[in-house]
Design an enzyme around this catalytic site. Structure first.
Site, mmCIF file in Angstrom:
data_model
loop_
_atom_site.group_PDB
_atom_site.id
_atom_site.type_symbol
_atom_site.label_atom_id
_atom_site.label_comp_id
_atom_site.label_asym_id
_atom_site.label_seq_id
_atom_site.Cartn_x
_atom_site.Cartn_y
_atom_site.Cartn_z
ATOM 1 N N LYS A 117 -18.706 -15.477 5.284
ATOM 2 C CA LYS A 117 -20.128 -15.187 5.495
ATOM 3 C C LYS A 117 -20.857 -14.664 4.274
ATOM 4 O O LYS A 117 -20.388 -13.748 3.606
ATOM 5 C CB LYS A 117 -20.251 -14.136 6.602
ATOM 6 C CG LYS A 117 -19.827 -14.632 7.953
ATOM 7 C CD LYS A 117 -20.063 -13.540 8.958
ATOM 8 C CE LYS A 117 -19.741 -14.000 10.359
ATOM 9 N NZ LYS A 117 -19.764 -12.888 11.293
ATOM 10 N N GLY A 136 -12.891 -3.766 1.977
ATOM 11 C CA GLY A 136 -14.251 -3.270 2.200
ATOM 12 C C GLY A 136 -14.690 -2.289 1.126
ATOM 13 O O GLY A 136 -15.839 -2.319 0.663
ATOM 14 N N GLY A 157 -8.988 -8.331 1.251
ATOM 15 C CA GLY A 157 -7.695 -8.477 1.910
ATOM 16 C C GLY A 157 -7.124 -9.873 1.759
ATOM 17 O O GLY A 157 -5.957 -10.053 1.390
ATOM 18 N N ARG A 187 0.831 -1.215 0.000
ATOM 19 C CA ARG A 187 0.000 0.000 0.000
ATOM 20 C C ARG A 187 0.866 1.266 0.000
ATOM 21 O O ARG A 187 0.459 2.294 -0.540
ATOM 22 C CB ARG A 187 -0.918 0.017 1.222
ATOM 23 C CG ARG A 187 -2.199 -0.766 1.005
ATOM 24 C CD ARG A 187 -3.096 -0.652 2.205
ATOM 25 N NE ARG A 187 -4.442 -1.121 1.905
ATOM 26 C CZ ARG A 187 -5.396 -1.273 2.807
ATOM 27 N NH1 ARG A 187 -5.149 -1.007 4.081
ATOM 28 N NH2 ARG A 187 -6.593 -1.676 2.471
HETATM 29 P P1 ADP Z 1 -11.545 -11.350 1.763
HETATM 30 O O1 ADP Z 1 -10.674 -10.751 2.840
HETATM 31 O O2 ADP Z 1 -10.761 -11.704 0.538
HETATM 32 O O3 ADP Z 1 -12.746 -10.507 1.493
HETATM 33 P P2 ADP Z 1 -12.950 -13.009 3.655
HETATM 34 O O4 ADP Z 1 -12.383 -12.211 4.785
HETATM 35 O O5 ADP Z 1 -14.381 -12.910 3.388
HETATM 36 O O6 ADP Z 1 -12.098 -12.745 2.324
HETATM 37 O O7 ADP Z 1 -12.692 -14.555 3.914
HETATM 38 C C1 ADP Z 1 -11.438 -15.075 4.207
HETATM 39 C C2 ADP Z 1 -11.509 -16.156 5.233
HETATM 40 O O8 ADP Z 1 -12.409 -17.198 4.841
HETATM 41 C C3 ADP Z 1 -10.162 -16.836 5.416
HETATM 42 O O9 ADP Z 1 -9.695 -16.561 6.719
HETATM 43 C C4 ADP Z 1 -10.456 -18.320 5.214
HETATM 44 O O10 ADP Z 1 -9.778 -19.159 6.130
HETATM 45 C C5 ADP Z 1 -11.951 -18.372 5.455
HETATM 46 N N1 ADP Z 1 -12.562 -19.562 4.849
HETATM 47 C C6 ADP Z 1 -12.642 -19.889 3.551
HETATM 48 N N2 ADP Z 1 -13.230 -21.085 3.380
HETATM 49 C C7 ADP Z 1 -13.557 -21.534 4.607
HETATM 50 C C8 ADP Z 1 -14.188 -22.719 5.108
HETATM 51 N N3 ADP Z 1 -14.604 -23.685 4.284
HETATM 52 N N4 ADP Z 1 -14.374 -22.827 6.444
HETATM 53 C C9 ADP Z 1 -13.953 -21.863 7.271
HETATM 54 N N5 ADP Z 1 -13.346 -20.714 6.874
HETATM 55 C C10 ADP Z 1 -13.142 -20.555 5.558
HETATM 56 C C1 3PG Z 2 -8.497 -1.384 5.358
HETATM 57 O O1 3PG Z 2 -7.407 -1.836 5.704
HETATM 58 O O2 3PG Z 2 -9.425 -2.093 4.929
HETATM 59 C C2 3PG Z 2 -8.676 0.105 5.345
HETATM 60 O O3 3PG Z 2 -7.487 0.760 5.666
HETATM 61 C C3 3PG Z 2 -9.807 0.504 6.283
HETATM 62 O O4 3PG Z 2 -9.531 0.158 7.599
HETATM 63 P P1 3PG Z 2 -10.762 -0.001 8.616
HETATM 64 O O5 3PG Z 2 -11.518 -1.224 8.152
HETATM 65 O O6 3PG Z 2 -10.139 -0.184 9.970
HETATM 66 O O7 3PG Z 2 -11.612 1.233 8.520
HETATM 67 MG MG MG Z 3 -10.812 -10.810 4.989
#
Ligand code: ADP
Ligand code: 3PG
Ligand code: MG
Length: 395
Positions: free
Chosen positions: A196, A369, A346, A37
């Site tokens: 989710k 996000g 992320g 970043r």
């Molecule tokens: P992103 O950050 O790319 O938006 P998310 O935060 O929504 O993705 O999801 C990432 C998480 O989903 C990871 O920590 C991963 O371990 C979890 N995950 C993926 N598949 C499964 C599963 N089948 N059971 C439990 N956790 C899962």
């Molecule tokens: C991020 O890392 O997704 C951005 O910097 C926003 O951070 P925040 O979710 O703590 O507002």
């Molecule tokens: Mg995530």
């Protein structure tokens, strides 16, 4: 609505306050794990330097310190690393407000979130804080795409007090993601994973209106399976979303694709026994941890033929190498896809970098996000604020 860009202003001998997203991942001691970043913020700072800005005052947040000073979330290491990347001195201040600015041409203010006013729910508190920040400068630039979905003082209120514009990173992000969604080359497919359904509902609903197919993976598929009456064993599920999952399936014109097989394990850990199961045969005592080999082949085939791909969320528990196969294979296919490919999120971003194919993706978003909000078809609040700012300050 119009929004101002860097070229719309003459920054010569002016002081410029720029919001950057320096929210980098840290280890427990506060060392920077990934400076991507910071690197993505360079072009706009360089532009301001090249165009004769007298002083560039960068403001940023690190982590979620809740309005108090947290030692590990001070910006010193970020300032040091950014200075190395840019090849210029960066003067870091001890606070972000109520200070005399140092003389340096490039300044980084201390973590904005050490003050609760930055994120305060109270408009007046945010405004008073933003006024103090605005006093430092003649112009405001937002180049922090990753946080532009937040109604915080440094994004929203600040635009009331200074003429402003977006920087090059924000411009790149909103134009690539915006164009892909507005006028996609077809076939247009989206891939969604992660935990989710509820987190990603807005994106799922909006993408379903636009895509030719939505390929699902991650834990969220078990909510859909359960809604269909299938045995999902001990897999993660959102019981309060079953009705909604049913509705989505019914109203999706068959665009939703679910895995045909999964890897299921006793526990979500590296040592746990695991095997491949068809989705009609998931044992009661196991949990789904990744998509299976047949699904990988089906998904890869579709991805390779797509002309536009949007991806958010890993296909399995990719933090555990054995359960990262689905995510890695899908990532590979996205890398090989000849069309426009966009990755936002992320963990998805991390997955892409783990296997070293970021350079094969058209656009890896710096925002999780924020990218999701764009996938959901929403205009980011900080962008709306700058459109109003344009109307207010245009001459
Ligand atoms: P992103 O950050 O790319 O938006 P998310 O935060 O929504 O993705 O999801 C990432 C998480 O989903 C990871 O920590 C991963 O371990 C979890 N995950 C993926 N598949 C499964 C599963 N089948 N059971 C439990 N956790 C899962
Ligand atoms: C991020 O890392 O997704 C951005 O910097 C926003 O951070 P925040 O979710 O703590 O507002
Ligand atoms: Mg995530």
């Amino acid at each position: 609505m119009t929004i101002a860009k860097l070229d719309d202003y003459n920054f010569r001998n002016k002081r410029v306050l720029i919001r950057v997203d320096f929210n980098v991942p840290l280890d427990k001691e506060g060392n920077i794990l990934d400076d991507w970043r910071l690197k993505e913020s360079v072009p706009t700072i360089q532009y301001l330097l090249d165009n004769g800005a007298q002083q560039i005052i960068m403001m940023a947040h690190l982590g979620r310190p809740k309005g108090e000073v947290v030692e590990n979330l001070k910006m010193d290491k970020v300032a040091e690393r950014f200075s190395e990347i840019l090849g210029q001195d960066v003067a870091k201040t001890d606070d972000c407000v109520d200070i005399d600015l140092p003389y340096g041409r490039i300044v980084l203010l201390e973590n904005l979130r050490f003050h609760k006013e930055e994120k305060s729910k109270n408009d007046w508190e945010r405004q008073e804080f933003a006024k103090k920040l605005a006093d430092y400068a003649d112009y405001y630039v937002n180049d922090a795409f990753g946080t532009s979905h937040r109604k915080h003082a440094s994004f929203y209120e600040i635009t009331k007090y200074l003429p402003g514009c977006i920087g090059q990173l924000v411009e790149k992000e909103i134009s690539i993601i915006g164009d892909a969604l507005a006028a996609p080359n077809r076939p247009f497919i989206a891939i969604m994973g992660g935990v989710k359904v509820s987190d990603k509902l807005g994106a799922i609903k909006n993408l379903l209106k636009k895509v030719d197919a939505l390929l699902l993976g991650g834990a969220m598929v078990f909510t859909f399976y359960k809604a269909m009456g299938k045995e999902i064993g001990k897999s993660k599920v959102e019981d309060d979303q079953l009705e909604l999952a049913r509705e989505l399936l019914e109203n999706s014109d068959n665009k939703i694709m679910l895995p045909v097989d999964v890897i299921a394990a006793v526990e979500p850990d590296a040592e746990s026994e695991s095997d491949v199961y068809s989705i009609d045969n998931i044992p009661k005592d196991l949990m789904g941890v990744d998509i299976g080999p047949e699904t990988i082949n089906i998904y890869k085939e579709i991805i390779r033929k797509a002309q536009t791909v949007v991806w958010n969320g890993p296909m399995g528990i990719f933090e555990i190498e054995r359960f990262a196969v689905g995510t890695n294979e899908v990532a590979d296919a996205v890398g090989e896809c000849p069309g426009i490919t966009i990755v936002g999120g992320g963990d998805s971003e991390e997955a892409i970098k783990n296997i070293g194919i970021a350079d094969k993706i058209t656009h890896v978003s710096t925002g999780g996000g924020a990218a999701l909000e764009m996938f959901a078809g929403k205009k980011l609040i900080a962008i709306k604020a700058l459109e109003q700012n344009y109307e207010k300050f245009k001459t």
